[in-house]
Design a protein around this motif. Sequence first.
Motif, PDB file in Angstrom:
ATOM      1  N   PRO A   2     -10.546   8.842   1.719  1.00 16.94           N
ATOM      2  CA  PRO A   2      -9.079   8.865   1.776  1.00 16.94           C
ATOM      3  C   PRO A   2      -8.589   8.270   3.097  1.00 16.94           C
ATOM      4  CG  PRO A   2      -9.973  11.055   2.114  1.00 16.94           C
ATOM      5  CD  PRO A   2     -11.141  10.158   1.841  1.00 16.94           C
ATOM      6  N   MET A   3      -7.484   7.562   3.036  1.00 19.97           N
ATOM      7  CA  MET A   3      -6.895   6.951   4.223  1.00 19.97           C
ATOM      8  C   MET A   3      -5.547   7.602   4.502  1.00 19.97           C
ATOM      9  SD  MET A   3      -7.834   2.973   3.490  1.00 19.97           S
ATOM     10  CE  MET A   3      -7.684   2.502   5.205  1.00 19.97           C
ATOM     11  N   ASP A   4      -5.125   7.568   5.762  1.00 14.36           N
ATOM     12  CA  ASP A   4      -3.779   8.037   6.088  1.00 14.36           C
ATOM     13  C   ASP A   4      -2.782   7.167   5.336  1.00 14.36           C
ATOM     14  OD1 ASP A   4      -4.741   9.956   7.843  1.00 14.36           O
ATOM     15  OD2 ASP A   4      -4.579   8.649   9.596  1.00 14.36           O
ATOM     16  N   PRO A   5      -1.636   7.728   4.914  1.00 18.05           N
ATOM     17  CA  PRO A   5      -0.646   6.935   4.165  1.00 18.05           C
ATOM     18  C   PRO A   5      -0.154   5.731   4.973  1.00 18.05           C
ATOM     19  CG  PRO A   5      -0.098   9.261   4.098  1.00 18.05           C
ATOM     20  CD  PRO A   5      -1.217   9.106   5.081  1.00 18.05           C
ATOM     21  N   PHE A   6       0.159   4.675   4.244  1.00 17.72           N
ATOM     22  CA  PHE A   6       0.705   3.456   4.833  1.00 17.72           C
ATOM     23  C   PHE A   6       2.207   3.438   4.601  1.00 17.72           C
ATOM     24  CE2 PHE A   6      -3.661   2.431   3.958  1.00 17.72           C
ATOM     25  CZ  PHE A   6      -4.044   1.612   5.008  1.00 17.72           C
ATOM     26  N   THR A   7       2.980   3.102   5.621  1.00 18.68           N
ATOM     27  CA  THR A   7       4.412   2.863   5.476  1.00 18.68           C
ATOM     28  C   THR A   7       4.662   1.463   6.002  1.00 18.68           C
ATOM     29  OG1 THR A   7       4.891   5.202   5.819  1.00 18.68           O
ATOM     30  CG2 THR A   7       6.726   3.660   6.052  1.00 18.68           C
ATOM     31  N   VAL A   8       5.235   0.602   5.149  1.00 18.86           N
ATOM     32  CA  VAL A   8       5.372  -0.810   5.509  1.00 18.86           C
ATOM     33  C   VAL A   8       6.698  -1.366   5.007  1.00 18.86           C
ATOM     34  CG1 VAL A   8       4.134  -1.601   3.442  1.00 18.86           C
ATOM     35  CG2 VAL A   8       4.184  -3.045   5.462  1.00 18.86           C
ATOM     36  N   ASN A   9       7.313  -2.242   5.790  1.00 20.14           N
ATOM     37  CA  ASN A   9       8.487  -2.987   5.338  1.00 20.14           C
ATOM     38  C   ASN A   9       8.014  -4.054   4.360  1.00 20.14           C
ATOM     39  OD1 ASN A   9      10.395  -1.659   6.993  1.00 20.14           O
ATOM     40  ND2 ASN A   9       9.727  -2.885   8.730  1.00 20.14           N
ATOM     41  N   LEU A  10       8.724  -4.176   3.258  1.00 16.23           N
ATOM     42  CA  LEU A  10       8.356  -5.165   2.249  1.00 16.23           C
ATOM     43  C   LEU A  10       9.033  -6.501   2.536  1.00 16.23           C
ATOM     44  CD1 LEU A  10       8.488  -2.866  -0.897  1.00 16.23           C
ATOM     45  CD2 LEU A  10       6.468  -3.610   0.380  1.00 16.23           C
ATOM     46  N   ALA A  11       8.623  -7.536   1.823  1.00 14.94           N
ATOM     47  CA  ALA A  11       9.083  -8.900   2.074  1.00 14.94           C
ATOM     48  C   ALA A  11      10.397  -9.247   1.373  1.00 14.94           C
ATOM     49  CB  ALA A  11       7.995  -9.893   1.651  1.00 14.94           C
ATOM     50  N   GLU A  14      16.790  -9.868   0.261  1.00 19.44           N
ATOM     51  CA  GLU A  14      18.152  -9.444  -0.048  1.00 19.44           C
ATOM     52  C   GLU A  14      18.494  -8.059   0.480  1.00 19.44           C
ATOM     53  OE1 GLU A  14      15.404  -8.461  -3.361  1.00 19.44           O
ATOM     54  OE2 GLU A  14      15.923 -10.372  -2.440  1.00 19.44           O
ATOM     55  N   ALA A  15      17.494  -7.251   0.760  1.00 20.27           N
ATOM     56  CA  ALA A  15      17.728  -5.898   1.270  1.00 20.27           C
ATOM     57  C   ALA A  15      16.494  -5.430   2.034  1.00 20.27           C
ATOM     58  CB  ALA A  15      18.003  -4.946   0.113  1.00 20.27           C
ATOM     59  N   GLU A  16      16.699  -4.461   2.917  1.00 17.35           N
ATOM     60  CA  GLU A  16      15.557  -3.887   3.623  1.00 17.35           C
ATOM     61  C   GLU A  16      14.907  -2.857   2.713  1.00 17.35           C
ATOM     62  OE1 GLU A  16      15.827  -2.636   7.653  1.00 17.35           O
ATOM     63  OE2 GLU A  16      17.334  -4.164   8.107  1.00 17.35           O
ATOM     64  N   ARG A  17      13.685  -3.135   2.296  1.00 14.75           N
ATOM     65  CA  ARG A  17      12.939  -2.244   1.408  1.00 14.75           C
ATOM     66  C   ARG A  17      11.634  -1.877   2.098  1.00 14.75           C
ATOM     67  NH1 ARG A  17      14.521  -2.905  -4.172  1.00 14.75           N
ATOM     68  NH2 ARG A  17      13.491  -0.898  -4.360  1.00 14.75           N
ATOM     69  N   ALA A  52       2.701  -6.102   3.395  1.00 17.76           N
ATOM     70  CA  ALA A  52       3.944  -6.669   3.926  1.00 17.76           C
ATOM     71  C   ALA A  52       4.300  -7.994   3.269  1.00 17.76           C
ATOM     72  CB  ALA A  52       3.833  -6.841   5.440  1.00 17.76           C
ATOM     73  N   ASP A  53       3.349  -8.657   2.627  1.00 18.36           N
ATOM     74  CA  ASP A  53       3.605  -9.922   1.937  1.00 18.36           C
ATOM     75  C   ASP A  53       4.249  -9.717   0.566  1.00 18.36           C
ATOM     76  OD1 ASP A  53       2.549 -11.369   4.006  1.00 18.36           O
ATOM     77  OD2 ASP A  53       0.584 -11.640   3.072  1.00 18.36           O
ATOM     78  N   ARG A  54       4.295  -8.506   0.086  1.00 23.71           N
ATOM     79  CA  ARG A  54       4.791  -8.214  -1.263  1.00 23.71           C
ATOM     80  C   ARG A  54       6.270  -7.829  -1.238  1.00 23.71           C
ATOM     81  NH1 ARG A  54       0.146 -10.030  -2.097  1.00 23.71           N
ATOM     82  NH2 ARG A  54      -1.420  -8.961  -3.302  1.00 23.71           N
ATOM     83  N   THR A  55       6.944  -8.036  -2.377  1.00 25.21           N
ATOM     84  CA  THR A  55       8.321  -7.583  -2.535  1.00 25.21           C
ATOM     85  C   THR A  55       8.317  -6.334  -3.415  1.00 25.21           C
ATOM     86  OG1 THR A  55       8.713  -8.878  -4.537  1.00 25.21           O
ATOM     87  CG2 THR A  55       9.190  -9.963  -2.413  1.00 25.21           C
TER      88      THR A  55
END
Length: 128
Positions: A2-11, A14-17, A52-55
């Motif tokens: 198990p890995m610690d959860p990832f929190t990432v800004n998406l690409a 039109e909006a910050e996701r 981060a490369d994904r929308t």
Amino acid sequence: VPMDPFTVNLADREAERFAQIGITLEIDDGKTGDQIKAFMPAIRNNILMAMADRTAGELMGRDGKAKLAEKVRKEASKAMGYEVDDEDEEEAEDPAAKPDPKAKKKKKKKAAAELPIKAVHFSNFIIQ
């Protein structure tokens, strides 16, 4: 593993996701688990870059999650020093470059046997 959860800004432009994703790596033996722990900073970096490369749109569907899981498997293996064939993913993204599907499946099975990480499982998957 198990890995610690990832929190990432998406690409998304039109909006910050962002996405919060929990990942567990499936391996065959404890030796590989020790290797993963030793390479954890590089593995986390590669996984964050891949996410981060994904929308949000790409990640909403089952197919997008499956593609991300395979990308995570390859990126984690790369961080551990394994040679990874990225050709399958590039061809899948470019519809004009699709070869015979049977040949592609053979390549994937061969690559899957060589990589230390057998599968990637999501323990949580939140997109906002």
